[in-house]
Write a protein that holds these residues in place. Structure first.
Motif, short mmCIF file in Angstrom:
data_model
loop_
_atom_site.label_atom_id
_atom_site.label_comp_id
_atom_site.label_asym_id
_atom_site.label_seq_id
_atom_site.Cartn_x
_atom_site.Cartn_y
_atom_site.Cartn_z
N SER A 1 7.24 -0.89 16.76
CA SER A 1 6.05 -0.08 16.49
C SER A 1 5.80 0.05 14.99
CB SER A 1 6.22 1.32 17.11
OG SER A 1 6.38 1.24 18.51
N ILE A 2 6.84 0.34 14.22
CA ILE A 2 6.65 0.51 12.78
C ILE A 2 6.31 -0.82 12.12
CG2 ILE A 2 9.04 0.21 12.02
CD1 ILE A 2 6.57 2.84 10.72
N MET A 3 6.84 -1.93 12.63
CA MET A 3 6.48 -3.24 12.08
C MET A 3 5.02 -3.55 12.36
SD MET A 3 9.70 -5.85 12.39
CE MET A 3 9.72 -5.87 14.18
N THR A 4 4.51 -3.14 13.51
CA THR A 4 3.09 -3.33 13.81
C THR A 4 2.23 -2.54 12.84
OG1 THR A 4 3.64 -3.63 16.15
CG2 THR A 4 1.33 -3.14 15.62
N ILE A 5 2.66 -1.30 12.55
CA ILE A 5 1.93 -0.47 11.58
C ILE A 5 1.94 -1.12 10.20
CG2 ILE A 5 1.98 1.74 10.36
CD1 ILE A 5 3.07 2.98 12.99
N ILE A 6 3.11 -1.58 9.76
CA ILE A 6 3.22 -2.22 8.45
C ILE A 6 2.32 -3.45 8.39
CG2 ILE A 6 4.77 -3.53 6.94
CD1 ILE A 6 7.02 -1.65 7.89
N GLY A 7 2.37 -4.28 9.42
CA GLY A 7 1.55 -5.50 9.44
C GLY A 7 0.07 -5.20 9.36
N SER A 8 -0.37 -4.18 10.11
CA SER A 8 -1.79 -3.82 10.11
C SER A 8 -2.25 -3.32 8.74
CB SER A 8 -2.06 -2.75 11.16
OG SER A 8 -1.77 -3.23 12.45
N ILE A 9 -1.41 -2.51 8.11
CA ILE A 9 -1.78 -1.95 6.81
C ILE A 9 -1.76 -3.02 5.73
CG2 ILE A 9 -0.95 -0.39 4.99
CD1 ILE A 9 -0.15 1.49 7.39
N VAL A 10 -0.75 -3.87 5.73
CA VAL A 10 -0.69 -4.96 4.76
C VAL A 10 -1.87 -5.90 4.94
CG1 VAL A 10 0.61 -7.01 4.04
CG2 VAL A 10 1.80 -4.84 4.43
N ALA A 11 -2.23 -6.20 6.18
CA ALA A 11 -3.37 -7.08 6.44
C ALA A 11 -4.66 -6.47 5.92
CB ALA A 11 -3.48 -7.36 7.94
N GLY A 12 -4.82 -5.15 6.10
CA GLY A 12 -6.03 -4.49 5.62
C GLY A 12 -6.16 -4.50 4.11
N ALA A 13 -5.01 -4.49 3.42
CA ALA A 13 -5.03 -4.49 1.96
C ALA A 13 -4.81 -5.88 1.37
CB ALA A 13 -3.96 -3.53 1.43
N ALA A 14 -4.74 -6.90 2.21
CA ALA A 14 -4.40 -8.26 1.75
C ALA A 14 -5.28 -8.77 0.61
CB ALA A 14 -4.45 -9.24 2.93
N PRO A 15 -6.62 -8.53 0.63
CA PRO A 15 -7.45 -9.05 -0.46
C PRO A 15 -7.06 -8.52 -1.85
CG PRO A 15 -8.81 -8.41 1.40
CD PRO A 15 -7.43 -7.90 1.68
N SER A 16 -6.43 -7.34 -1.90
CA SER A 16 -6.11 -6.73 -3.19
C SER A 16 -4.65 -6.92 -3.59
CB SER A 16 -6.40 -5.23 -3.14
OG SER A 16 -7.72 -4.97 -2.74
N LEU A 17 -3.84 -7.53 -2.72
CA LEU A 17 -2.41 -7.59 -2.97
C LEU A 17 -2.05 -8.38 -4.23
CD1 LEU A 17 -0.72 -8.03 0.53
CD2 LEU A 17 -0.54 -6.10 -1.04
N ASN B 1 9.27 9.37 5.61
CA ASN B 1 8.50 8.97 6.79
C ASN B 1 7.25 8.25 6.29
OD1 ASN B 1 7.14 8.66 9.17
ND2 ASN B 1 7.34 10.78 9.83
N SER B 2 7.48 7.07 5.71
CA SER B 2 6.41 6.35 5.02
C SER B 2 5.37 5.80 5.99
CB SER B 2 7.00 5.22 4.17
OG SER B 2 8.03 4.55 4.86
N GLY B 3 5.74 5.62 7.25
CA GLY B 3 4.74 5.22 8.23
C GLY B 3 3.67 6.29 8.39
N LEU B 4 4.09 7.56 8.35
CA LEU B 4 3.13 8.66 8.41
C LEU B 4 2.25 8.66 7.17
CD1 LEU B 4 2.00 11.27 9.62
CD2 LEU B 4 3.89 12.51 8.53
N ALA B 5 2.86 8.45 6.00
CA ALA B 5 2.09 8.41 4.75
C ALA B 5 1.05 7.30 4.79
CB ALA B 5 3.03 8.21 3.56
#
Length: 306
Positions: free
Chosen positions: A195-211, A258-262
Protein backbone atom coordinates in the motif's frame (compact mmCIF):
# COMPACT_ATOMS: atom_id res chain seq x y z
CA UNK A 1 7.44 -12.71 3.81
CA UNK A 2 9.61 -11.13 6.52
CA UNK A 3 12.49 -10.93 4.04
CA UNK A 4 10.27 -9.12 1.55
CA UNK A 5 9.20 -6.51 4.08
CA UNK A 6 12.75 -5.94 5.33
CA UNK A 7 13.76 -5.12 1.76
CA UNK A 8 11.18 -2.32 1.67
CA UNK A 9 13.78 0.42 0.90
CA UNK A 10 14.90 -1.50 -2.20
CA UNK A 11 11.33 -2.03 -3.44
CA UNK A 12 10.50 1.63 -2.77
CA UNK A 13 13.46 2.80 -4.85
CA UNK A 14 12.51 0.43 -7.68
CA UNK A 15 8.87 1.59 -7.62
CA UNK A 16 10.00 5.24 -7.64
CA UNK A 17 12.22 4.66 -10.68
CA UNK A 18 9.42 2.86 -12.53
CA UNK A 19 7.02 5.70 -11.63
CA UNK A 20 9.41 8.23 -13.19
CA UNK A 21 9.86 6.17 -16.36
CA UNK A 22 6.21 5.03 -16.69
CA UNK A 23 4.11 7.54 -14.73
CA UNK A 24 0.71 6.94 -16.37
CA UNK A 25 -0.32 3.75 -14.46
CA UNK A 26 0.70 5.30 -11.14
CA UNK A 27 -1.08 8.58 -11.84
CA UNK A 28 -4.22 6.54 -12.54
CA UNK A 29 -3.96 5.18 -8.98
CA UNK A 30 -3.97 8.65 -7.40
CA UNK A 31 -7.62 8.43 -6.19
CA UNK A 32 -6.64 5.34 -4.17
CA UNK A 33 -4.02 7.17 -2.07
CA UNK A 34 -6.33 8.29 0.74
CA UNK A 35 -8.13 4.94 1.18
CA UNK A 36 -4.81 3.08 1.07
CA UNK A 37 -3.35 5.27 3.82
CA UNK A 38 -6.49 4.81 5.92
CA UNK A 39 -6.08 1.06 5.48
CA UNK A 40 -2.44 1.26 6.64
CA UNK A 41 -3.56 3.07 9.78
CA UNK A 42 -6.25 0.41 10.30
CA UNK A 43 -3.56 -2.30 10.19
CA UNK A 44 -1.72 -0.38 12.90
CA UNK A 45 -4.90 -0.30 14.97
CA UNK A 46 -5.46 -4.05 14.80
CA UNK A 47 -2.06 -4.61 16.44
CA UNK A 48 -3.09 -2.54 19.48
CA UNK A 49 -5.02 -3.64 22.54
CA UNK A 50 -6.08 -2.32 25.91
CA UNK A 51 -2.71 -3.34 27.36
CA UNK A 52 -0.92 -0.91 25.07
CA UNK A 53 -2.92 1.99 26.50
CA UNK A 54 -2.35 0.77 30.07
CA UNK A 55 1.40 0.66 29.50
CA UNK A 56 1.47 4.45 29.01
CA UNK A 57 -0.13 4.96 32.42
CA UNK A 58 2.37 2.60 34.08
CA UNK A 59 5.45 4.19 32.47
CA UNK A 60 4.61 7.75 31.43
CA UNK A 61 8.01 9.51 31.60
CA UNK A 62 9.80 8.01 28.56
CA UNK A 63 6.57 7.92 26.53
CA UNK A 64 5.84 11.60 27.15
CA UNK A 65 9.51 12.44 26.52
CA UNK A 66 9.40 10.65 23.17
CA UNK A 67 6.23 12.42 22.04
CA UNK A 68 7.51 15.81 23.24
CA UNK A 69 10.88 15.40 21.50
CA UNK A 70 9.10 14.25 18.36
CA UNK A 71 6.87 17.31 18.07
CA UNK A 72 9.57 19.74 19.22
CA UNK A 73 12.51 18.53 17.11
CA UNK A 74 10.97 17.46 13.81
CA UNK A 75 8.76 20.48 12.92
CA UNK A 76 11.49 22.96 13.90
CA UNK A 77 14.14 20.96 12.01
CA UNK A 78 11.95 20.84 8.88
CA UNK A 79 11.40 24.60 8.97
CA UNK A 80 15.10 25.30 9.57
CA UNK A 81 16.30 22.96 6.79
CA UNK A 82 13.81 24.44 4.31
CA UNK A 83 15.00 27.95 5.18
CA UNK A 84 18.67 27.00 5.04
CA UNK A 85 18.31 25.41 1.59
CA UNK A 86 16.06 28.24 0.29
CA UNK A 87 13.40 25.76 -0.79
CA UNK A 88 10.50 26.92 -2.99
CA UNK A 89 7.29 27.51 -0.97
CA UNK A 90 5.51 24.28 -1.93
CA UNK A 91 8.58 22.10 -1.24
CA UNK A 92 9.11 23.90 2.07
CA UNK A 93 5.45 23.26 2.91
CA UNK A 94 5.92 19.56 2.16
CA UNK A 95 9.00 19.49 4.43
CA UNK A 96 7.01 21.08 7.25
CA UNK A 97 4.20 18.55 6.80
CA UNK A 98 6.72 15.72 7.16
CA UNK A 99 8.00 17.32 10.36
CA UNK A 100 4.53 17.81 11.84
CA UNK A 101 3.08 14.30 11.43
CA UNK A 102 3.32 11.46 13.94
CA UNK A 103 6.11 8.89 14.12
CA UNK A 104 6.25 6.20 11.44
CA UNK A 105 4.90 2.68 11.93
CA UNK A 106 8.14 1.16 10.55
CA UNK A 107 9.99 2.47 13.62
CA UNK A 108 8.69 -0.44 15.72
CA UNK A 109 10.48 -2.98 13.51
CA UNK A 110 13.71 -0.93 13.41
CA UNK A 111 13.67 -0.60 17.21
CA UNK A 112 13.24 -4.35 17.62
CA UNK A 113 16.25 -4.96 15.36
CA UNK A 114 18.22 -2.25 17.23
CA UNK A 115 17.71 -3.96 20.60
CA UNK A 116 15.68 -0.98 21.75
CA UNK A 117 12.55 -0.99 23.90
CA UNK A 118 9.78 -2.31 21.65
CA UNK A 119 6.99 -1.85 24.22
CA UNK A 120 8.04 1.78 24.66
CA UNK A 121 8.15 2.19 20.87
CA UNK A 122 4.57 0.98 20.49
CA UNK A 123 3.41 3.34 23.25
CA UNK A 124 5.17 6.36 21.72
CA UNK A 125 3.87 5.54 18.23
CA UNK A 126 0.33 5.23 19.52
CA UNK A 127 0.38 8.39 21.63
CA UNK A 128 2.10 10.47 18.93
CA UNK A 129 -0.51 9.30 16.44
CA UNK A 130 -3.35 10.36 18.74
CA UNK A 131 -1.64 13.65 19.63
CA UNK A 132 -1.04 14.33 15.94
CA UNK A 133 -4.78 14.58 15.31
CA UNK A 134 -4.59 18.00 16.97
CA UNK A 135 -0.88 18.88 16.78
CA UNK A 136 -0.31 18.22 13.07
CA UNK A 137 -2.74 20.90 11.79
CA UNK A 138 -1.71 23.36 14.53
CA UNK A 139 2.04 22.98 13.94
CA UNK A 140 1.62 23.03 10.17
CA UNK A 141 -0.26 26.31 10.39
CA UNK A 142 2.44 27.71 12.70
CA UNK A 143 5.50 26.72 10.62
CA UNK A 144 4.26 27.07 7.04
CA UNK A 145 5.22 30.32 5.30
CA UNK A 146 2.77 33.18 5.75
CA UNK A 147 2.40 33.33 1.96
CA UNK A 148 0.92 29.81 1.80
CA UNK A 149 -2.72 29.33 2.77
CA UNK A 150 -3.28 26.51 5.28
CA UNK A 151 -6.74 24.99 5.77
CA UNK A 152 -6.28 24.00 9.43
CA UNK A 153 -9.80 22.64 9.89
CA UNK A 154 -9.55 20.73 6.63
CA UNK A 155 -6.27 19.14 7.77
CA UNK A 156 -7.87 18.25 11.09
CA UNK A 157 -10.88 16.64 9.39
CA UNK A 158 -8.69 14.63 7.04
CA UNK A 159 -6.50 13.38 9.89
CA UNK A 160 -9.59 12.27 11.79
CA UNK A 161 -10.81 10.48 8.66
CA UNK A 162 -7.47 8.97 7.61
CA UNK A 163 -5.87 8.31 11.01
CA UNK A 164 -8.15 8.47 14.04
CA UNK A 165 -11.15 6.53 12.79
CA UNK A 166 -9.16 3.71 11.09
CA UNK A 167 -6.86 3.27 14.13
CA UNK A 168 -9.77 3.18 16.56
CA UNK A 169 -11.62 0.83 14.21
CA UNK A 170 -8.60 -1.45 14.21
CA UNK A 171 -8.48 -1.44 18.02
CA UNK A 172 -12.17 -2.39 18.14
CA UNK A 173 -11.65 -5.24 15.66
CA UNK A 174 -8.64 -6.49 17.64
CA UNK A 175 -10.66 -6.39 20.87
CA UNK A 176 -13.76 -8.11 19.50
CA UNK A 177 -12.23 -10.49 16.92
CA UNK A 178 -8.82 -11.36 18.38
CA UNK A 179 -8.79 -14.86 16.87
CA UNK A 180 -9.38 -13.60 13.35
CA UNK A 181 -6.75 -10.89 13.79
CA UNK A 182 -4.13 -13.44 14.89
CA UNK A 183 -4.79 -15.47 11.72
CA UNK A 184 -4.36 -12.57 9.32
CA UNK A 185 -1.71 -10.64 11.28
CA UNK A 186 1.31 -12.31 9.56
CA UNK A 187 0.32 -10.88 6.16
CA UNK A 188 -0.52 -7.36 7.36
CA UNK A 189 3.06 -5.98 7.13
CA UNK A 190 3.31 -7.12 3.50
CA UNK A 191 -0.09 -5.64 2.62
CA UNK A 192 0.86 -2.37 4.33
CA UNK A 193 4.17 -2.31 2.45
CA UNK A 194 2.46 -2.77 -0.92
CA UNK A 195 0.00 0.00 0.00
CA UNK A 196 2.72 2.49 0.93
CA UNK A 197 4.69 1.65 -2.22
CA UNK A 198 1.57 2.40 -4.28
CA UNK A 199 1.29 5.76 -2.52
CA UNK A 200 4.97 6.54 -3.14
CA UNK A 201 4.70 5.57 -6.81
CA UNK A 202 1.62 7.72 -7.36
CA UNK A 203 3.16 10.77 -5.71
CA UNK A 204 6.50 10.41 -7.50
CA UNK A 205 4.68 9.99 -10.82
CA UNK A 206 2.65 13.15 -10.18
CA UNK A 207 5.80 15.15 -9.50
CA UNK A 208 7.89 13.47 -12.24
CA UNK A 209 8.06 16.53 -14.56
CA UNK A 210 9.77 18.56 -11.81
CA UNK A 211 12.08 15.88 -10.41
CA UNK A 212 15.11 16.78 -12.55
CA UNK A 213 15.24 20.29 -11.11
CA UNK A 214 14.03 19.83 -7.52
CA UNK A 215 14.73 16.15 -6.82
CA UNK A 216 18.32 16.64 -5.56
CA UNK A 217 17.25 19.56 -3.36
CA UNK A 218 14.45 17.51 -1.79
CA UNK A 219 16.79 14.56 -1.19
CA UNK A 220 19.39 16.73 0.57
CA UNK A 221 16.67 18.31 2.71
CA UNK A 222 15.16 14.94 3.66
CA UNK A 223 18.55 13.44 4.59
CA UNK A 224 19.37 16.42 6.82
CA UNK A 225 15.90 16.44 8.39
CA UNK A 226 16.03 12.72 9.18
CA UNK A 227 19.57 12.97 10.59
CA UNK A 228 18.57 15.81 12.91
CA UNK A 229 15.62 13.75 14.14
CA UNK A 230 17.73 10.66 14.83
CA UNK A 231 20.40 12.67 16.65
CA UNK A 232 17.86 14.82 18.49
CA UNK A 233 15.95 11.80 19.75
CA UNK A 234 19.07 9.94 20.90
CA UNK A 235 20.82 12.84 22.60
CA UNK A 236 17.55 14.20 23.96
CA UNK A 237 17.16 10.88 25.74
CA UNK A 238 20.73 11.10 26.99
CA UNK A 239 20.18 14.58 28.41
CA UNK A 240 17.04 13.34 30.16
CA UNK A 241 19.04 10.53 31.81
CA UNK A 242 17.45 7.51 30.09
CA UNK A 243 19.37 4.28 29.52
CA UNK A 244 20.80 3.18 26.17
CA UNK A 245 17.82 1.03 25.12
CA UNK A 246 15.43 3.95 25.68
CA UNK A 247 17.75 6.38 23.86
CA UNK A 248 17.86 4.10 20.81
CA UNK A 249 14.08 3.92 20.90
CA UNK A 250 13.74 7.70 21.11
CA UNK A 251 16.18 8.18 18.22
CA UNK A 252 14.11 6.08 15.84
CA UNK A 253 10.74 7.26 17.12
CA UNK A 254 11.73 10.91 16.65
CA UNK A 255 13.61 10.45 13.36
CA UNK A 256 11.08 8.23 11.54
CA UNK A 257 7.87 9.90 10.40
CA UNK A 258 4.45 8.90 9.11
CA UNK A 259 5.60 10.38 5.82
CA UNK A 260 2.86 8.66 3.85
CA UNK A 261 0.37 10.81 5.76
CA UNK A 262 2.47 13.92 5.07
CA UNK A 263 2.57 13.12 1.36
CA UNK A 264 -1.18 12.50 1.23
CA UNK A 265 -2.00 15.74 3.05
CA UNK A 266 0.43 17.64 0.81
CA UNK A 267 -1.33 16.36 -2.30
CA UNK A 268 -4.82 16.96 -0.90
CA UNK A 269 -4.32 20.49 0.44
CA UNK A 270 -1.40 22.00 -1.45
CA UNK A 271 0.11 20.53 -4.64
CA UNK A 272 1.94 17.46 -6.05
CA UNK A 273 5.22 19.22 -5.20
CA UNK A 274 4.20 19.51 -1.54
CA UNK A 275 3.70 15.74 -1.51
CA UNK A 276 7.21 15.01 -2.80
CA UNK A 277 9.19 15.44 0.46
CA UNK A 278 6.88 12.91 2.13
CA UNK A 279 7.42 10.38 -0.67
CA UNK A 280 11.20 10.81 -0.56
CA UNK A 281 11.21 10.64 3.24
CA UNK A 282 9.27 7.35 3.06
CA UNK A 283 12.13 5.81 1.14
CA UNK A 284 15.05 7.45 2.94
CA UNK A 285 14.02 6.95 6.58
CA UNK A 286 13.70 3.22 5.97
CA UNK A 287 17.22 3.15 4.52
CA UNK A 288 18.73 5.17 7.38
CA UNK A 289 16.68 3.30 9.99
CA UNK A 290 17.76 -0.07 8.60
CA UNK A 291 21.41 1.02 8.60
CA UNK A 292 21.20 2.26 12.19
CA UNK A 293 19.39 -0.92 13.25
CA UNK A 294 22.14 -3.05 11.66
CA UNK A 295 24.80 -1.02 13.51
CA UNK A 296 23.08 -1.26 16.88
CA UNK A 297 22.04 -4.90 16.46
CA UNK A 298 25.64 -6.01 17.12
CA UNK A 299 26.02 -3.72 20.12
CA UNK A 300 23.90 -4.76 23.14
CA UNK A 301 22.69 -1.63 24.97
CA UNK A 302 24.43 -0.81 28.23
CA UNK A 303 22.19 -0.19 31.19
CA UNK A 304 19.09 -1.65 29.52
CA UNK A 305 17.22 -4.92 29.49
CA UNK A 306 16.57 -5.21 25.76
Amino acid sequence: MAVLTRLFPLWAVVVSLVAVLRPAPFVALTPAITPLLAFIMFTMGVTLGVGDFMRIARRPAPVLAGVALHYLVMPLAAWAVARMLHMPPMIATGMVLVGCVSSGTASNVMIYLSRGDVALSVSISMLSTLAGIVLTPLLTRFYVSAGVSVDGWGLFGSIVEIVALPVMGGVVVNTTCAGLVRRVEPVLPLVAMVSIMTIIGSIVAGAAPSLATIGPLVLVGVVLHNAIGLLGGYWGGRLLGFDEAVCRTLALEVGMQNSGLAATLGRLYFSPLAALPGAVFSVWHNISGSALAALWAGRPPRGGNA
